[in-house]
Design a protein around this motif. Structure first.
Motif, PDB file in Angstrom:
ATOM      1  N   THR A 215       0.852  -1.204   0.000  1.00 35.51           N
ATOM      2  CA  THR A 215       0.000   0.000   0.000  1.00 35.51           C
ATOM      3  C   THR A 215       0.884   1.249   0.000  1.00 35.51           C
ATOM      4  N   ILE A 216       0.242   2.406  -0.170  1.00 37.06           N
ATOM      5  CA  ILE A 216       0.946   3.691  -0.085  1.00 37.06           C
ATOM      6  C   ILE A 216       0.020   4.692   0.602  1.00 37.06           C
ATOM      7  N   SER A 217       0.615   5.579   1.407  1.00 39.71           N
ATOM      8  CA  SER A 217      -0.202   6.596   2.089  1.00 39.71           C
ATOM      9  C   SER A 217      -0.417   7.789   1.159  1.00 39.71           C
ATOM     10  N   ASN A 218      -1.319   8.662   1.538  1.00 39.04           N
ATOM     11  CA  ASN A 218      -1.537   9.881   0.752  1.00 39.04           C
ATOM     12  C   ASN A 218      -0.287  10.741   0.706  1.00 39.04           C
ATOM     13  N   GLU A 219       0.603  10.558   1.704  1.00 38.76           N
ATOM     14  CA  GLU A 219       1.855  11.317   1.745  1.00 38.76           C
ATOM     15  C   GLU A 219       2.968  10.616   0.966  1.00 38.76           C
TER      16      GLU A 219
END
Lengths: 214, 214
Positions: free
Chosen positions: B35-39
């Motif tokens: 996954t990846i964060s919005n940041e």
């Protein structure tokens, strides 16, 4: 490398797509699901959708697909509140596979496919005699999945029928000794070989094998 | 034969019960969840709870456990709506296992565990470069399980990244060629060997092997 995208996936020929999507996730847990109706008619079907949900309380989930004639199974589980999961061994995996055929309601796959019924006290649903790991469950929750009409059943593990020799020192089942099989997709059956058991992972510590023999 | 019943199960020592219950269901699908964060901070964790939910639309379920520090993962999936599942190979399965360590928030397990990020067009979440079967999913449904605080996520398969050679004629993935591993319990890793592929089961027809080479 190929990238098969949404718009291509939905255009794939139906059987091809079914085989592809069913096999994508990797090797799946393979179990025979045993139930009994209020009238005493037993039912057995092979499933590959069982998943671990938690150890305390001890819970497993299974997926019931509406289109695959598991209706007897679902009816039985809902009316008795009980079902069993039993592992599948190489010696009789073809008989286990045969339980997926669409037999008429009222025909028991135990009898037709040559699988032995095993009963214990305090439990109505039949276990599979030939299995080496058998789990008795009580229904705890029914989740209807609107997006595709399937049903997720959550059950609590009430009984575990096995031999002492199948349980290693730390509690982990020795599935090699138990001769448990696994399945990929709809019909590809496998027997795994151990690669290693790894120690509990911690930041800053190199991953390494456990020193246990199994 | 032993019969371990409910009242005994709940009295078992905590780690022993966890190992026993986790391994009961048999071999489990093994995947790295990316996954990846919005940041823009990536996250990777090993999971064994992915299950096939349906082929049309193509859906997979996964279980997220609250106590296992998958909170970054759940936050990322909820905020971006995307995640990837990637198979695990013997050559680097120890690195995959190491992603289960409790790293601080902000540390990417891709970098710390030496796993390569792979990005495709139209998809934010990172795939694992070393994997041979990679699945890109979009979140469709979040089911909170009150009974034990876990969350079941249902995702639709949006992209499949693999090589042509991994897909057999009828669409089934060749997981032996893909070198896909499987896991039993918390830490026992395996590589399966093919036993056979069986023909679609019909009442009155003896079960038999498919004539395909795989």
């Amino acid at each position: 490398m190929i990238n098969i995208k949404s718009e291509q996936i939905c255009k794939l020929e139906k059987q091809y797509r079914r085989s592809l999507i069913n096999s994508l996730v990797g090797y799946k847990s393979l179990n025979l699901l045993g139930t009994i109706s209020n009238e005493g008619i037993t039912n057995l079907c092979i499933i590959s959708s069982a998943f671990h949900l938690g150890a305390d309380p001890p819970l497993l989930g299974i997926v019931i697909r509406p289109e695959r004639a598991h209706n007897d199974t679902l009816t039985n589980i809902k009316s008795t509140g009980q079902y069993t999961l039993n592992n599948v061994l190489p010696e009789w995996y073809m008989q286990a596979h045969q339980t997926s055929a669409s037999y008429s309601s009222g025909v028991s796959e135990f009898d037709t496919c040559g699988l032995k019924k095993l009963y214990t006290d305090r439990f109505k649903a039949p276990f599979v005699g030939q299995s080496t790991i058998r789990i008795g469950l009580e229904l705890r929750e029914v989740i209807d999945i609107d997006i595709n009409g399937t049903t997720i059943l959550i059950g609590e593990i009430i009984q575990i029928l096995t031999d002492d020799a199948m349980i290693t020192e730390d509690g982990t089942i020795d599935h090699v000794k138990a001769q448990t099989m696994t399945v990929a997709g709809l019909d590809a059956y496998f027997l795994p070989q151990s690669v290693g058991r790894l120690a509990y992972a911690k930041p800053g510590i190199e991953p390494h094998e456990l020193s246990t023999s199994y």
